[in-house]
Structure formats: structure tokens, C-alpha cells
Design an enzyme around this catalytic site. Structure first.
Site, PDB file in Angstrom:
ATOM      1  N   LYS A  53      -7.209  62.178  -9.005  1.00 38.67           N
ATOM      2  CA  LYS A  53      -6.414  62.691 -10.126  1.00 38.67           C
ATOM      3  C   LYS A  53      -7.340  63.236 -11.212  1.00 38.67           C
ATOM      4  O   LYS A  53      -7.096  64.308 -11.774  1.00 38.67           O
ATOM      5  CB  LYS A  53      -5.509  61.580 -10.686  1.00 38.67           C
ATOM      6  CG  LYS A  53      -4.340  61.259  -9.764  1.00 38.67           C
ATOM      7  CD  LYS A  53      -3.607  59.977 -10.135  1.00 38.67           C
ATOM      8  CE  LYS A  53      -2.572  59.627  -9.057  1.00 38.67           C
ATOM      9  NZ  LYS A  53      -1.921  58.335  -9.247  1.00 38.67           N
ATOM     10  N   GLN A  97      -1.597  53.233 -12.969  1.00 38.32           N
ATOM     11  CA  GLN A  97      -1.765  53.266 -11.514  1.00 38.32           C
ATOM     12  C   GLN A  97      -1.186  51.999 -10.884  1.00 38.32           C
ATOM     13  O   GLN A  97      -1.527  50.884 -11.276  1.00 38.32           O
ATOM     14  CB  GLN A  97      -3.268  53.404 -11.176  1.00 38.32           C
ATOM     15  CG  GLN A  97      -3.547  53.550  -9.697  1.00 38.32           C
ATOM     16  CD  GLN A  97      -2.974  54.844  -9.101  1.00 38.32           C
ATOM     17  OE1 GLN A  97      -3.066  55.908  -9.689  1.00 38.32           O
ATOM     18  NE2 GLN A  97      -2.363  54.747  -7.938  1.00 38.32           N
ATOM     19  N   ASP A 120       4.732  60.186 -14.474  1.00 35.85           N
ATOM     20  CA  ASP A 120       5.049  59.676 -13.134  1.00 35.85           C
ATOM     21  C   ASP A 120       6.567  59.636 -12.916  1.00 35.85           C
ATOM     22  O   ASP A 120       7.028  59.502 -11.791  1.00 35.85           O
ATOM     23  CB  ASP A 120       4.498  58.244 -12.971  1.00 35.85           C
ATOM     24  CG  ASP A 120       3.303  58.199 -12.031  1.00 35.85           C
ATOM     25  OD1 ASP A 120       3.088  59.178 -11.299  1.00 35.85           O
ATOM     26  OD2 ASP A 120       2.596  57.172 -12.036  1.00 35.85           O
TER      27      ASP A 120
END
Ligand code: NAD
Length: 277
Positions: A53, A97, A120
Site C-alpha cells: 500500500k 490494517q 476501507d
């Protein structure tokens, strides 16, 4: 029949190039899109994902900051980091994460992220909006699948789409997006009976199970579009949820690696840019 292999890498590359141009334009207006990633602990797969990422952000001109917390970090410490990122006007996107170490309350942390920075798309506000047909931030993997279908001009309307998996991250939002495009959607999961019978009816079959080679050729309708979301490590190699022999039956198939995973990262960049708009 041999399936057309859907080149997620190429489609994602085109997306990333287009996004890099838009990021450059944004920067000329004095705003640098900025993604903050919170990584707790030493999970090897998470470390790889976070590095990928970071690299993708860097290439697109997006600023990225990774906040690393110790495996043993307390819930309060993690929540304070999220609060600080919420309050930091230079941060446009926040990503925690997953998975978090077992002692941490994932749901509470996700609920704390400012929905306007939730790139997200896991906050209840954003999943609710998707459900209501007013999407804002959509989870990157299912969004990437939709963009891949679009790139290959695959019609969704009126088709029977079967999604195997009902997670909040992939299965459920995937089903919602297919429904929004007027597919007839069936969601299958670990308690589904006669799974093969159902999957054989699918014009579009999405596998998000997390079991290598789970979808056998006998489960695929001839000519179907098969989307393999799975990422499984077998003997040091990454493989999907769909057995490679399914390519002999399917009309289209996404490879692993080089399929959906590439699209996921491109959509994260897209969501970060969107958050900066
Ligand atoms: P998860 O473990 O949360 O969900 C798995 C789902 O599979 C569950 O809903 C479960 O009901 C279903 N399932 C399990 N066994 C089954 C069975 N025998 N029959 C039918 N259904 C069954 O996993 P997830 O987070 O949704 O991820 C699924 C896979 O996708 C994993 O391999 C993950 O690594 C991968 N993934 C890939 C990307 C990407 O960018 N390509 C992103 C996220 C997840």
C-alpha cells in the site's frame, strides 16, 4: 473451452495512471492526498500488505504515513492513535490494517474512525450507505471486482451472481454492489447446503472463502465469469480459492496473483483521493 484470463494487473495499472494524474492536479491546488495506515504487531501478511500500500501510494504521489504499534499495545493506545488521526486535518484517509491481535476489539476501533476518512469503507455509516443505495466509501476489494467486470464489459444486470463468503470485508459488500447493478444475487456461506447446485447456476461466481482450490470445475457453469478473491499461501506460493482447472469450464477467470488483489490497491488509492476531494 478455455477461459479468458482477466488481467487485473493491467486494469489496475490503467487506474493507477489515471489516479496519479488526478493526484498531481490536486497537488497543484495545494492539497496532497494523505493516507495513514495503522499496523499493530508483526503479522507477516499484514506487513506485506502495508508495504504494498505504501509503495502504491508513493507511485501515485499520495503521501502515506504508517503508524506501527507493538503487538501488545492496549486498546486505549490504539484508540488514541485513531482519535489523533481523526483530528489531524492533513490526514484524508485512515486505514487500520486487519486482523488486529486477538486482545483488541476490532469493531470498536473501526467504529471510531471518522466515516469521512474511512477509505476501507468498514465503518457502519459507510456499510449502511452502501446498503441504502447511497454509497460513499465502498470496501476496496468488492469495488475492485466491479471495476474489473466493467473493464471487460461484462454485463451484470439480470444475471445470476453467486457470492461464496459473507464477510463484512468482501462477501456482503460484494453482494450489495452486484445487487445495485441489478444482478439476482445469492450469498453462500459455510452453512449453505447443496453449494455445488447453487454455484452451477451462477453466471457470475465470486469466491471469497479463503480455502485453496475450493471451487472445483464441477461447481462452475460452462462459460461463467469466475472471480477469485482468495489469497492463500501454499508451500510459499500465493494461490486463490478457485482450482486452476476451472479455467477449462469458465468463460472468464481472474488469476491469483494478478487479478483482484491488484484492483484492491487501485481502489484504495481511488478512495484516498476521493477522501481528499
Ligand atoms: P472470512 O474468513 O472472513 O470469510 C470467509 C467466508 O467463507 C465466510 O463467510 C464463510 O462463511 C465462508 N466459507 C467458509 N467455508 C465455507 C464452505 N465450506 N462453504 C461455503 N462458504 C464457506 O474471509 P474474508 O476476509 O472474506 O476473505 C476471503 C478470502 O479473500 C481470503 O482468502 C482472503 O485472504 C481474501 N481476500 C483477498 C483480498 C484481495 O485483495 N484479493 C482482500 C480481502 C480478502
Amino acid at each position: 473451452m478455455s477461459a479468458i484470463i482477466m488481467d487485473g494487473r493491467a486494469v489496475a495499472k490503467a487506474w493507477k495512471e489515471k489516479l496519479a494524474e488526478q493526484v498531481a492536479q490536486k497537488k497543484r491546488m495545494g492539497v496532497t492526498p494523505h493516507l495513514a495506515v495503522v499496523l499493530v504487531g508483526e503479522n507477516p501478511a499484514s506487513q506485506v500488505y502495508v508495504r504494498n500500500k505504501e509503495n502504491a501510494c508513493h507511485k501515485a504521489g499520495i503521501r502515506s504515513t504508517v503508524i506501527r504499534l507493538d503487538e501488545t499495545c492496549a486498546q486505549e493506545e490504539l484508540e488514541n492513535v485513531v482519535r489523533a488521526l481523526n483530528a489531524d486535518d492533513s490526514v484524508h484517509g485512515i486505514l487500520v490494517q486487519l486482523p488486529l491481535p486477538g486482545h483488541l476489539d476490532e469493531a470498536r476501533v473501526l467504529a471510531l474512525i471518522n466515516p469521512d476518512k474511512d477509505v476501507d469503507g468498514f465503518h457502519a455509516m459507510n456499510s449502511g450507505r452502501l446498503m441504502n443505495g447511497q454509497p460513499r466509501f465502498v470496501p476496496c476489494t468488492p469495488l475492485g471486482v466491479m471495476k474489473l467486470l466493467e473493464a471487460y464489459d461484462i454485463p451484470v444486470e439480470g444475471k445470476h451472481a453467486v457470492v461464496i463468503g459473507r464477510s463484512n470485508i468482501v462477501g456482503k459488500p460484494m453482494a450489495m454492489l452486484l445487487l445495485a447493478q441489478n444482478a439476482t444475487v445469492t450469498i453462500c456461506h459455510s452453512r449453505t447446503q447443496n453449494l455445488d447446485e447453487i454455484t452451477r447456476q451462477a453466471d457470475i461466481l465470486v469466491a471469497a472463502v479463503g480455502k485453496p482450490g475450493f471451487v472445483k470445475p464441477s461447481m462452475v457453469k460452462p462459460g461463467a465469469v469466475v472471480i477469485d478473491v482468495g489469497i492463500n499461501r501454499v508451500d510459499g506460493k500465493i494461490v486463490g480459492d478457485v482450482a486452476p482447472e476451472a479455467a477449462e469450464v469458465a468463460g472468464f477467470l481472474t488469476p491469483v496473483p494478478g487479478g483482484v488483489g491488484q484492483m484492491t490497491i487501485a481502489m484504495l488509492l481511488a478512495n484516498t483521493l476521493e477522501a481528499a476531494q
